[in-house]
Design a protein around this motif. Structure first.
Motif, PDB file in Angstrom:
ATOM      1  N   ARG A  79      34.876  31.064  46.856  1.00  0.00           N
ATOM      2  CA  ARG A  79      33.910  30.390  47.722  1.00  0.00           C
ATOM      3  C   ARG A  79      32.742  31.327  48.002  1.00  0.00           C
ATOM      4  N   GLY A  80      31.535  30.811  47.803  1.00  0.00           N
ATOM      5  CA  GLY A  80      30.339  31.605  48.073  1.00  0.00           C
ATOM      6  C   GLY A  80      29.850  32.405  46.882  1.00  0.00           C
ATOM      7  N   THR A  81      30.543  32.332  45.747  1.00  0.00           N
ATOM      8  CA  THR A  81      30.079  33.030  44.554  1.00  0.00           C
ATOM      9  C   THR A  81      29.428  32.022  43.616  1.00  0.00           C
ATOM     10  N   GLY A  82      28.744  32.521  42.623  1.00  0.00           N
ATOM     11  CA  GLY A  82      28.096  31.659  41.649  1.00  0.00           C
ATOM     12  C   GLY A  82      28.276  32.204  40.250  1.00  0.00           C
ATOM     13  N   PRO A  83      27.656  31.538  39.273  1.00  0.00           N
ATOM     14  CA  PRO A  83      27.800  31.972  37.879  1.00  0.00           C
ATOM     15  C   PRO A  83      27.297  33.389  37.616  1.00  0.00           C
ATOM     16  N   ASP A  84      26.485  33.927  38.518  1.00  0.00           N
ATOM     17  CA  ASP A  84      25.979  35.290  38.313  1.00  0.00           C
ATOM     18  C   ASP A  84      27.008  36.353  38.727  1.00  0.00           C
ATOM     19  N   THR A  85      28.094  35.962  39.394  1.00  0.00           N
ATOM     20  CA  THR A  85      29.150  36.903  39.782  1.00  0.00           C
ATOM     21  C   THR A  85      30.027  37.164  38.568  1.00  0.00           C
ATOM     22  N   LEU A  86      30.013  38.397  38.062  1.00  0.00           N
ATOM     23  CA  LEU A  86      30.788  38.726  36.867  1.00  0.00           C
ATOM     24  C   LEU A  86      32.257  38.985  37.200  1.00  0.00           C
ATOM     25  N   TYR A  87      32.527  39.676  38.301  1.00  0.00           N
ATOM     26  CA  TYR A  87      33.903  39.977  38.681  1.00  0.00           C
ATOM     27  C   TYR A  87      33.975  40.309  40.159  1.00  0.00           C
ATOM     28  N   LEU A  88      35.177  40.195  40.700  1.00  0.00           N
ATOM     29  CA  LEU A  88      35.462  40.553  42.090  1.00  0.00           C
ATOM     30  C   LEU A  88      36.751  41.375  42.101  1.00  0.00           C
ATOM     31  N   PRO A  89      36.822  42.387  42.970  1.00  0.00           N
ATOM     32  CA  PRO A  89      38.062  43.187  43.023  1.00  0.00           C
ATOM     33  C   PRO A  89      39.196  42.399  43.672  1.00  0.00           C
ATOM     34  N   LEU A  90      40.412  42.624  43.193  1.00  0.00           N
ATOM     35  CA  LEU A  90      41.604  42.044  43.800  1.00  0.00           C
ATOM     36  C   LEU A  90      42.186  43.042  44.779  1.00  0.00           C
ATOM     37  N   GLU A  91      42.930  42.535  45.734  1.00  0.00           N
ATOM     38  CA  GLU A  91      43.636  43.454  46.627  1.00  0.00           C
ATOM     39  C   GLU A  91      44.676  44.191  45.795  1.00  0.00           C
ATOM     40  N   GLY A  92      44.745  45.463  45.930  1.00  0.00           N
ATOM     41  CA  GLY A  92      45.665  46.252  45.117  1.00  0.00           C
ATOM     42  C   GLY A  92      44.956  46.716  43.858  1.00  0.00           C
ATOM     43  N   ASP A  93      45.502  46.362  42.727  1.00  0.00           N
ATOM     44  CA  ASP A  93      44.897  46.796  41.472  1.00  0.00           C
ATOM     45  C   ASP A  93      44.524  45.587  40.622  1.00  0.00           C
ATOM     46  N   GLY A  94      43.286  45.510  40.241  1.00  0.00           N
ATOM     47  CA  GLY A  94      42.884  44.447  39.336  1.00  0.00           C
ATOM     48  C   GLY A  94      41.561  43.822  39.699  1.00  0.00           C
ATOM     49  N   TRP A  95      41.198  42.860  38.864  1.00  0.00           N
ATOM     50  CA  TRP A  95      39.907  42.195  38.988  1.00  0.00           C
ATOM     51  C   TRP A  95      40.071  40.697  38.790  1.00  0.00           C
ATOM     52  N   ALA A 102      29.367  24.185  32.054  1.00  0.00           N
ATOM     53  CA  ALA A 102      28.181  23.421  32.444  1.00  0.00           C
ATOM     54  C   ALA A 102      28.406  22.613  33.724  1.00  0.00           C
ATOM     55  N   ARG A 103      29.653  22.274  34.032  1.00  0.00           N
ATOM     56  CA  ARG A 103      29.961  21.475  35.219  1.00  0.00           C
ATOM     57  C   ARG A 103      30.309  22.318  36.434  1.00  0.00           C
ATOM     58  N   GLY A 104      30.300  23.633  36.300  1.00  0.00           N
ATOM     59  CA  GLY A 104      30.602  24.509  37.426  1.00  0.00           C
ATOM     60  C   GLY A 104      31.824  25.375  37.154  1.00  0.00           C
ATOM     61  N   LEU A 105      32.498  25.753  38.222  1.00  0.00           N
ATOM     62  CA  LEU A 105      33.674  26.618  38.119  1.00  0.00           C
ATOM     63  C   LEU A 105      34.766  25.921  37.312  1.00  0.00           C
ATOM     64  N   CYS A 106      35.304  26.591  36.292  1.00  0.00           N
ATOM     65  CA  CYS A 106      36.366  25.981  35.480  1.00  0.00           C
ATOM     66  C   CYS A 106      37.658  26.791  35.530  1.00  0.00           C
ATOM     67  N   GLY A 107      37.642  27.962  36.177  1.00  0.00           N
ATOM     68  CA  GLY A 107      38.867  28.736  36.286  1.00  0.00           C
ATOM     69  C   GLY A 107      38.609  30.161  36.721  1.00  0.00           C
ATOM     70  N   ILE A 108      39.678  30.940  36.710  1.00  0.00           N
ATOM     71  CA  ILE A 108      39.581  32.353  37.049  1.00  0.00           C
ATOM     72  C   ILE A 108      40.548  33.135  36.155  1.00  0.00           C
ATOM     73  N   LEU A 109      40.084  34.276  35.731  1.00  0.00           N
ATOM     74  CA  LEU A 109      40.902  35.190  34.930  1.00  0.00           C
ATOM     75  C   LEU A 109      41.190  36.407  35.789  1.00  0.00           C
ATOM     76  N   LEU A 110      42.459  36.641  36.059  1.00  0.00           N
ATOM     77  CA  LEU A 110      42.864  37.805  36.828  1.00  0.00           C
ATOM     78  C   LEU A 110      43.336  38.874  35.852  1.00  0.00           C
ATOM     79  N   LEU A 111      42.805  40.069  35.997  1.00  0.00           N
ATOM     80  CA  LEU A 111      43.171  41.185  35.131  1.00  0.00           C
ATOM     81  C   LEU A 111      43.744  42.322  35.956  1.00  0.00           C
ATOM     82  N   GLY A 112      44.897  42.793  35.532  1.00  0.00           N
ATOM     83  CA  GLY A 112      45.471  43.982  36.146  1.00  0.00           C
ATOM     84  C   GLY A 112      44.804  45.222  35.571  1.00  0.00           C
ATOM     85  N   GLU A 113      45.224  46.379  36.035  1.00  0.00           N
ATOM     86  CA  GLU A 113      44.633  47.617  35.520  1.00  0.00           C
ATOM     87  C   GLU A 113      44.909  47.753  34.023  1.00  0.00           C
ATOM     88  N   LYS A 114      44.135  48.605  33.391  1.00  0.00           N
ATOM     89  CA  LYS A 114      44.316  48.843  31.966  1.00  0.00           C
ATOM     90  C   LYS A 114      45.585  49.673  31.734  1.00  0.00           C
TER      91      LYS A 114
END
Length: 182
Positions: A79-95, A102-114
């Motif tokens: 909420r409050g983000t847009g297509p220009d937001t590339l990533y957001l930090p997760l609590e703990g470890d990850g992104w 074209a229709r807006g938000l279609c999902g989220i990809l959660l990535l843990g640390e490398k």
């Protein structure tokens, strides 16, 4: 070279596949695993569809498959983000990487640390975002194709039944009357 499994993945033909017969894993699972393991080197990842594509996508994809299911609701978390937001930090470890179409938000990809403990480069984040968006779209398009093929099969079967009924009525009712009149 590492993108080859992702780019050359063969998704099932929706016309030949029966929707009643479920595949052992979602068609996007193999390319998703190739993306996470070979391209990004992620310890864990989760791909969750959002909004209109969620019912078409099926359950979220997890890497490795034994990873716990995703517990983040994309609409609330982003909420409050847009297509220009590339990533957001997760609590703990990850992104968290928001996925857009074209229709807006279609999902989220959660990535843990490398796996190697390093940081993701911006190029890797952009690759992850593009690949995640493509996987969500492909999985949803495949489901739409399956549903349309099922609908076409049902309509064809109904048409055949109606045709047989018309032939039977013609043979059983109309032809005897014609013979009687002649």
């Amino acid at each position: 070279h590492a993108l080859r499994p992702f780019l050359s993945s063969a998704l099932p033909d929706p016309i030949q596949a029966r929707s009643e017969v479920e595949a052992p894993s979602p068609p996007a699972q193999a390319p998703f695993e190739a993306l996470c393991a070979e391209v990004l080197g992620a310890r864990w990842a989760c791909l969750t569809p959002a909004r209109a594509l969620a019912p078409l996508f099926g359950p979220a994809l997890a890497y490795p498959e034994s990873a716990p299911p995703c517990s983040i609701a994309p609409d609330e978390w982003l909420r409050g983000t847009g297509p220009d937001t590339l990533y957001l930090p997760l609590e703990g470890d990850g992104w968290g990487i928001p996925l857009w179409n074209a229709r807006g938000l279609c999902g989220i990809l959660l990535l843990g640390e490398k796996v190697d403990g390093g940081l993701y480069s911006q190029e890797e984040m952009e690759t992850a975002r593009s690949a995640g968006e493509r996987l969500v779209e492909l999985q949803a398009n495949l489901e739409i194709s399956r549903r349309l093929a099922d609908l076409q099969r049902r309509q064809l079967a109904e048409s055949r039944v109606l045709d047989r009924q018309a032939r039977r009525a013609l043979h059983d009712d109309v032809l005897p009357r014609l013979h009687a009149v002649l």
